[in-house]
Design a protein around this motif. Structure first.
Motif, PDB file in Angstrom:
ATOM      1  N   GLU A  36       0.853  -1.186   0.000  1.00 43.87           N
ATOM      2  CA  GLU A  36       0.000   0.000   0.000  1.00 43.87           C
ATOM      3  C   GLU A  36       0.885   1.231   0.000  1.00 43.87           C
ATOM      4  O   GLU A  36       1.960   1.222   0.590  1.00 43.87           O
ATOM      5  N   LYS A  37       0.417   2.302  -0.587  1.00 42.01           N
ATOM      6  CA  LYS A  37       1.136   3.562  -0.488  1.00 42.01           C
ATOM      7  C   LYS A  37       1.069   4.042   0.953  1.00 42.01           C
ATOM      8  O   LYS A  37       0.071   3.891   1.636  1.00 42.01           O
ATOM      9  N   VAL A  38       2.148   4.642   1.426  1.00 43.13           N
ATOM     10  CA  VAL A  38       2.198   5.123   2.800  1.00 43.13           C
ATOM     11  C   VAL A  38       2.371   6.632   2.815  1.00 43.13           C
ATOM     12  O   VAL A  38       2.898   7.232   1.894  1.00 43.13           O
ATOM     13  N   GLY A  39       1.890   7.236   3.872  1.00 44.04           N
ATOM     14  CA  GLY A  39       2.015   8.673   4.008  1.00 44.04           C
ATOM     15  C   GLY A  39       1.137   9.451   3.056  1.00 44.04           C
ATOM     16  O   GLY A  39       1.368  10.631   2.815  1.00 44.04           O
ATOM     17  N   THR A  40       0.115   8.813   2.509  1.00 42.10           N
ATOM     18  CA  THR A  40      -0.730   9.494   1.534  1.00 42.10           C
ATOM     19  C   THR A  40      -2.176   9.580   1.982  1.00 42.10           C
ATOM     20  O   THR A  40      -3.026  10.084   1.251  1.00 42.10           O
ATOM     21  N   GLY A  41      -2.484   9.057   3.177  1.00 42.82           N
ATOM     22  CA  GLY A  41      -3.864   8.985   3.614  1.00 42.82           C
ATOM     23  C   GLY A  41      -4.593   7.788   3.045  1.00 42.82           C
ATOM     24  O   GLY A  41      -5.791   7.636   3.254  1.00 42.82           O
ATOM     25  N   LYS A  42      -3.891   6.910   2.343  1.00 44.15           N
ATOM     26  CA  LYS A  42      -4.519   5.728   1.746  1.00 44.15           C
ATOM     27  C   LYS A  42      -4.167   4.447   2.504  1.00 44.15           C
ATOM     28  O   LYS A  42      -4.391   3.356   2.032  1.00 44.15           O
ATOM     29  N   GLY A  43      -3.640   4.596   3.692  1.00 42.74           N
ATOM     30  CA  GLY A  43      -3.293   3.428   4.493  1.00 42.74           C
ATOM     31  C   GLY A  43      -1.827   3.443   4.844  1.00 42.74           C
ATOM     32  O   GLY A  43      -1.033   4.130   4.231  1.00 42.74           O
ATOM     33  N   SER A  44      -1.455   2.696   5.849  1.00 42.17           N
ATOM     34  CA  SER A  44      -0.045   2.655   6.243  1.00 42.17           C
ATOM     35  C   SER A  44       0.467   1.228   6.170  1.00 42.17           C
ATOM     36  O   SER A  44       0.932   0.649   7.137  1.00 42.17           O
ATOM     37  N   GLY A  45       0.365   0.667   5.005  1.00 42.43           N
ATOM     38  CA  GLY A  45       0.911  -0.648   4.813  1.00 42.43           C
ATOM     39  C   GLY A  45       0.124  -1.709   5.559  1.00 42.43           C
ATOM     40  O   GLY A  45      -0.953  -1.460   6.071  1.00 42.43           O
ATOM     41  N   GLN A  46       0.685  -2.873   5.620  1.00 40.23           N
ATOM     42  CA  GLN A  46      -0.018  -3.933   6.333  1.00 40.23           C
ATOM     43  C   GLN A  46       0.019  -3.653   7.831  1.00 40.23           C
ATOM     44  O   GLN A  46      -0.997  -3.388   8.443  1.00 40.23           O
ATOM     45  N   GLN A  72       5.536  -0.588  33.674  1.00 40.42           N
ATOM     46  CA  GLN A  72       4.452  -0.937  34.595  1.00 40.42           C
ATOM     47  C   GLN A  72       3.176  -1.304  33.842  1.00 40.42           C
ATOM     48  O   GLN A  72       2.220  -1.773  34.441  1.00 40.42           O
ATOM     49  N   VAL A  73       3.177  -1.063  32.541  1.00 39.89           N
ATOM     50  CA  VAL A  73       2.045  -1.390  31.671  1.00 39.89           C
ATOM     51  C   VAL A  73       2.594  -2.066  30.422  1.00 39.89           C
ATOM     52  O   VAL A  73       3.543  -1.570  29.809  1.00 39.89           O
ATOM     53  N   LEU A  74       1.993  -3.185  30.058  1.00 34.95           N
ATOM     54  CA  LEU A  74       2.272  -3.823  28.775  1.00 34.95           C
ATOM     55  C   LEU A  74       1.036  -3.684  27.908  1.00 34.95           C
ATOM     56  O   LEU A  74      -0.074  -3.989  28.344  1.00 34.95           O
ATOM     57  N   GLN A  75       1.227  -3.208  26.693  1.00 35.02           N
ATOM     58  CA  GLN A  75       0.105  -3.093  25.759  1.00 35.02           C
ATOM     59  C   GLN A  75      -0.044  -4.389  24.969  1.00 35.02           C
ATOM     60  O   GLN A  75       0.920  -4.861  24.360  1.00 35.02           O
ATOM     61  N   ALA A  76      -1.240  -4.950  25.001  1.00 33.62           N
ATOM     62  CA  ALA A  76      -1.511  -6.064  24.103  1.00 33.62           C
ATOM     63  C   ALA A  76      -1.345  -5.571  22.671  1.00 33.62           C
ATOM     64  O   ALA A  76      -1.778  -4.464  22.336  1.00 33.62           O
ATOM     65  N   LEU A  77      -0.740  -6.383  21.832  1.00 33.90           N
ATOM     66  CA  LEU A  77      -0.511  -5.962  20.443  1.00 33.90           C
ATOM     67  C   LEU A  77      -1.806  -6.114  19.654  1.00 33.90           C
ATOM     68  O   LEU A  77      -1.994  -7.053  18.884  1.00 33.90           O
ATOM     69  N   THR A  78      -2.695  -5.149  19.875  1.00 29.86           N
ATOM     70  CA  THR A  78      -3.983  -5.119  19.179  1.00 29.86           C
ATOM     71  C   THR A  78      -4.136  -3.861  18.351  1.00 29.86           C
ATOM     72  O   THR A  78      -5.218  -3.563  17.862  1.00 29.86           O
ATOM     73  N   PHE A  79      -3.041  -3.113  18.203  1.00 34.80           N
ATOM     74  CA  PHE A  79      -3.018  -1.932  17.348  1.00 34.80           C
ATOM     75  C   PHE A  79      -3.379  -2.347  15.919  1.00 34.80           C
ATOM     76  O   PHE A  79      -2.862  -3.334  15.402  1.00 34.80           O
ATOM     77  N   PHE A  80      -4.246  -1.574  15.276  1.00 35.23           N
ATOM     78  CA  PHE A  80      -4.775  -1.922  13.951  1.00 35.23           C
ATOM     79  C   PHE A  80      -5.455  -3.292  13.976  1.00 35.23           C
ATOM     80  O   PHE A  80      -5.362  -4.076  13.034  1.00 35.23           O
ATOM     81  N   GLY A  81      -6.162  -3.567  15.085  1.00 35.88           N
ATOM     82  CA  GLY A  81      -6.815  -4.851  15.256  1.00 35.88           C
ATOM     83  C   GLY A  81      -8.310  -4.831  15.037  1.00 35.88           C
ATOM     84  O   GLY A  81      -9.005  -5.755  15.470  1.00 35.88           O
ATOM     85  N   THR A  82      -8.830  -3.793  14.373  1.00 36.49           N
ATOM     86  CA  THR A  82     -10.250  -3.804  14.039  1.00 36.49           C
ATOM     87  C   THR A  82     -10.484  -4.724  12.839  1.00 36.49           C
ATOM     88  O   THR A  82      -9.587  -4.977  12.038  1.00 36.49           O
ATOM     89  N   LEU A  86      -8.026  -5.522   9.554  1.00 37.21           N
ATOM     90  CA  LEU A  86      -7.555  -6.890   9.397  1.00 37.21           C
ATOM     91  C   LEU A  86      -8.087  -7.518   8.107  1.00 37.21           C
ATOM     92  O   LEU A  86      -7.409  -8.330   7.477  1.00 37.21           O
ATOM     93  N   ASN A  87      -9.292  -7.137   7.702  1.00 36.80           N
ATOM     94  CA  ASN A  87      -9.833  -7.616   6.426  1.00 36.80           C
ATOM     95  C   ASN A  87      -8.902  -7.258   5.276  1.00 36.80           C
ATOM     96  O   ASN A  87      -8.641  -8.077   4.380  1.00 36.80           O
ATOM     97  N   ARG A  88      -8.410  -6.016   5.282  1.00 32.70           N
ATOM     98  CA  ARG A  88      -7.555  -5.568   4.188  1.00 32.70           C
ATOM     99  C   ARG A  88      -6.211  -6.289   4.172  1.00 32.70           C
ATOM    100  O   ARG A  88      -5.539  -6.338   3.153  1.00 32.70           O
ATOM    101  N   ALA A  89      -5.821  -6.834   5.329  1.00 33.84           N
ATOM    102  CA  ALA A  89      -4.576  -7.589   5.402  1.00 33.84           C
ATOM    103  C   ALA A  89      -4.803  -9.086   5.230  1.00 33.84           C
ATOM    104  O   ALA A  89      -3.848  -9.865   5.263  1.00 33.84           O
ATOM    105  N   GLY A  90      -6.075  -9.486   5.060  1.00 34.15           N
ATOM    106  CA  GLY A  90      -6.384 -10.889   4.856  1.00 34.15           C
ATOM    107  C   GLY A  90      -6.647 -11.687   6.114  1.00 34.15           C
ATOM    108  O   GLY A  90      -6.669 -12.924   6.078  1.00 34.15           O
TER     109      GLY A  90
END
Length: 316
Positions: A36-46, A72-82, A86-90
């Motif tokens: 995907e093109k990045v930095g264009t408002g069309k998505g930031s890659g996979q 003191q806090v661990l973030q679950a890796l759910t960033f971009f997890g909607t 995820l559909n766009r990444a397959g």
């Protein structure tokens, strides 16, 4: 481990660092620069969190490194997890599996030593389809927040939202789910306003009014560039300020690393040093920034430097 409300009242809370770019550097995530093109408002890659089910040991290792560095806090890796992203990444059909697996992995490493936050980011629908997609974005955000609550997160970190309108929707979903939320916007191309035209002070007031337990900024800027907008936010509100700066150098004409020519495949050429994060830790404690962590480019060494700065400031 005490709840996040309590920790914020007792002093500065040290979060963790960036996951997706660090995992990409280790060979487990595709940057998507050829997709995907990045930095264009069309998505930031996979840049999606399927590593939680495909290479869980790599994610566990990174969580362990942040915990050992003092997080003191661990973030679950759910960033971009909607589901839509995820559909766009397959991986759309595995949305629930990925979110639940990411939380489970973080909780296993955190044990009773750290809280686990669910990471919720913008959907990218507003950039792709316009503000008319706000209701659709809300449906996806509500679904992910429900999944994160079911998985047992302690609280949410709403991060890397570009539009105040979208983070307001995310905060409403958080309140409906009865999950406390730290809310951070990302400002680009300049720190003077968010993408839909609101000043940092106005953004802080709105996010606080929408129920955020702490508000601030994340990603896009290195600590020194982010500080002025954090100070503007702090002057406008009473709730704690949160900051998760990136570890990449920006310029006077463009205050965001994702619009630098080096993004995404030459980021090493604009990496800032750990020393800047150590200095940021000293400033954060002195200036009342009560949730501090790192974003893109921040590995455990940067979090350890932040911890050292906080400790030195507390001892002085």
């Amino acid at each position: 481990m005490r709840p996040i409300h309590t920790l914020l009242k007792q002093g500065v809370v040290l979060g963790d660092g960036g996951y997706l770019i660090e995992l990409e550097r280790r060979g487990y995530v595709d940057s998507g620069s050829g997709r995907e093109k990045v930095g264009t408002g069309k998505g930031s890659g996979q840049f999606t969190p399927e590593v939680a089910i495909e290479n869980p040991e790599a994610l566990q290792q990174l969580h362990s490194e942040f915990l050992n560095a003092g997080s003191q806090v661990l973030q679950a890796l759910t960033f971009f997890g909607t589901r839509e992203k995820l559909n766009r990444a397959g991986y759309g059909s595995q949305t629930e599996t990925i979110n639940h697996a990411a939380v489970k992995l973080a909780k296993e490493i955190a044990g009773d030593k750290a809280l686990v936050a669910g990471s919720v980011s913008r959907t990218q629908l507003i950039e792709r389809e316009g503000i008319g997609a706000l209701d659709k974005a809300g449906d996806h955000l509500a679904e992910q927040i429900r999944l994160l609550k079911d998985a047992g997160v302690d609280f949410l970190i709403l991060e890397t939202f570009f539009h105040l309108a979208e983070i307001k929707v995310a905060l409403r979903c958080s309140v409906a789910a009865r999950l406390p939320a730290v809310a951070t916007l990302s400002f680009r191309p300049l720190i003077s306003q968010c993408t839909d035209g609101h000043s940092p002070a106005d953004c802080a007031r709105v996010m606080a009014d929408c129920g955020a337990i702490a508000v601030g900024a994340n990603c896009e800027q290195e600590p020194s560039r982010m500080l002025p907008l954090l100070r503007e936010m702090r002057s406008a509100i009473q709730v704690p300020i949160a900051a998760q700066p990136a570890a990449f150098r920006t310029t006077d004409s463009c205050h965001c690393f994702t619009r630098q020519p080096a993004f995404p495949d030459e980021l090493e050429t604009i990496q800032v040093s750990r020393r800047e994060f150590e200095e940021f830790g000293k400033i954060a404690r002195a200036e009342g920034i009560y949730y501090v962590g790192g974003c893109c480019g921040c590995n455990a060494a940067y979090i350890r430097a932040l911890a050292r700065g906080l400790s030195e400031a507390g001892a002085s």
